[in-house]
Design a protein around this motif. Sequence first.
Motif, short mmCIF file in Angstrom:
data_model
loop_
_atom_site.label_atom_id
_atom_site.label_comp_id
_atom_site.label_asym_id
_atom_site.label_seq_id
_atom_site.Cartn_x
_atom_site.Cartn_y
_atom_site.Cartn_z
N TRP A 242 0.83 -1.21 0.00
CA TRP A 242 0.00 0.00 0.00
C TRP A 242 0.86 1.26 0.00
O TRP A 242 1.83 1.37 0.76
CB TRP A 242 -0.91 0.02 1.24
N TYR A 243 0.47 2.20 -0.86
CA TYR A 243 1.16 3.49 -0.97
C TYR A 243 0.14 4.62 -0.89
O TYR A 243 -1.05 4.40 -1.06
CB TYR A 243 1.90 3.59 -2.32
N GLN A 244 0.67 5.82 -0.68
CA GLN A 244 -0.17 7.01 -0.75
C GLN A 244 0.54 8.07 -1.57
O GLN A 244 1.74 8.30 -1.39
CB GLN A 244 -0.43 7.54 0.66
N LYS A 245 -0.23 8.68 -2.47
CA LYS A 245 0.33 9.76 -3.30
C LYS A 245 -0.76 10.79 -3.53
O LYS A 245 -1.88 10.43 -3.90
CB LYS A 245 0.78 9.17 -4.65
N ASP A 246 -0.46 12.03 -3.26
CA ASP A 246 -1.43 13.13 -3.43
C ASP A 246 -2.77 12.80 -2.75
O ASP A 246 -3.84 13.03 -3.32
CB ASP A 246 -1.69 13.40 -4.93
N LEU B 15 6.46 2.29 -10.21
CA LEU B 15 5.42 1.46 -9.60
C LEU B 15 4.41 1.02 -10.66
O LEU B 15 4.06 1.80 -11.54
CB LEU B 15 4.66 2.29 -8.55
N ARG B 16 3.96 -0.23 -10.53
CA ARG B 16 2.80 -0.64 -11.34
C ARG B 16 1.63 -0.84 -10.38
O ARG B 16 1.70 -1.68 -9.47
CB ARG B 16 3.07 -1.91 -12.13
N CYS B 17 0.61 -0.05 -10.56
CA CYS B 17 -0.54 -0.10 -9.66
C CYS B 17 -1.36 -1.34 -9.95
O CYS B 17 -1.28 -1.94 -11.03
CB CYS B 17 -1.41 1.14 -9.86
N ALA B 18 -2.18 -1.71 -8.95
CA ALA B 18 -3.02 -2.91 -9.09
C ALA B 18 -3.91 -2.82 -10.33
O ALA B 18 -4.23 -3.84 -10.93
CB ALA B 18 -3.84 -3.09 -7.82
N ASP B 19 -4.28 -1.61 -10.73
CA ASP B 19 -5.15 -1.46 -11.93
C ASP B 19 -4.33 -1.43 -13.23
O ASP B 19 -4.86 -1.19 -14.31
CB ASP B 19 -6.00 -0.19 -11.82
N GLY B 20 -3.02 -1.67 -13.13
CA GLY B 20 -2.18 -1.76 -14.32
C GLY B 20 -1.48 -0.46 -14.69
O GLY B 20 -0.55 -0.46 -15.51
N LEU C 255 3.35 4.29 -12.56
CA LEU C 255 3.63 5.59 -11.93
C LEU C 255 5.14 5.71 -11.77
O LEU C 255 5.79 4.76 -11.34
CB LEU C 255 3.05 5.64 -10.52
N ILE C 256 5.68 6.87 -12.09
CA ILE C 256 7.11 7.11 -11.83
C ILE C 256 7.18 8.22 -10.79
O ILE C 256 6.68 9.33 -11.03
CB ILE C 256 7.85 7.50 -13.13
N CYS C 257 7.72 7.89 -9.63
CA CYS C 257 7.65 8.82 -8.49
C CYS C 257 9.01 9.36 -8.10
O CYS C 257 9.96 8.59 -7.91
CB CYS C 257 7.06 8.11 -7.29
N GLU D 177 4.47 7.75 -0.58
CA GLU D 177 4.76 7.27 0.78
C GLU D 177 4.33 5.81 0.90
O GLU D 177 3.23 5.45 0.48
CB GLU D 177 3.95 8.14 1.75
N LEU D 178 5.20 5.01 1.44
CA LEU D 178 4.86 3.61 1.74
C LEU D 178 4.08 3.62 3.05
O LEU D 178 4.55 4.17 4.04
CB LEU D 178 6.16 2.81 1.88
#
Length: 248
Positions: A202-206, A225-230, A233-235, A241-242
């Motif tokens: 789990w992460y948090q962004k904006d 990152l590759r989100c669960a929905d595919g 994201l390049i952070c 935040e983890l």
Amino acid sequence: MVFGKSFIVLDSVDSTNNYAANMLKTSDVAHGTVVMAYFQTNGRGQRGTSWQSNRGENLMMSLILKPLNLAASEQFILSQVICLGLLNYLRTETGIPATIKWPNDMLINGNKLAGVLIENSLRGNVVEHSIVGIGMNLNQNDFPAGVPAISIREITGKQYECGAVAKGLLPYLQAEYERINDAAGIKKRYLQHLLGYRKLLWYQKDGDRFQAEITGLGLHGELVLRCADGAELICGFKEVELLRENFG
Ligand code: BTN
């Protein structure tokens, strides 16, 4: 030059990174010089935070590096090299199976064992020198409430002397630094030990919370990152935040 050939020990200082920066301004400092202190009155962490440590209980040191022709665009390799050195030290000398939390924290079961503050000075497009500040929790057992930190002593039950740990750690840092030209190999090993690599966390962004797996690093050390929905994201460094809930 052997890391720690010049080894400065201070009883108290504002920040070993500040002390190292002043040395670099005022004298000809050798690559591999170390500044260690038993107390810092203004210890600094990443992202403008402060770094608090009880007097004499934890490692607080700065290592001065003068890389040969390291492009500014490649500077994240210093973070990777230092993380691998810390990780190998912890695993070999204390038996603690730490992992790396991007970009350069040492974690065990979600608790922070060590943090790194790297301050690079650039000349044109190369790194002229780097101040590698390392804080490692050795003996402290009274971290402020809500701070997810742990010391080596809390895990092993043993007492550690700051100077001895610093001197023991340096060969591990140097061994990794000497591999700096093998960027692909370093990245591969860094990813192998990176918390969340190829694993959904789990992460948090904006303000948005989401599950994602780390698939790699960007050209400048960004987290890919590759989100669960595919979605990919390049952070950058302050962007994601983890979440604590990954650790129960
Ligand atoms: C972090 O995790 O936020 C980085 C912490 C780095 C702390 C060390 S202690 C020695 C050196 N001097 C400082 O002021 N900071 C680093």
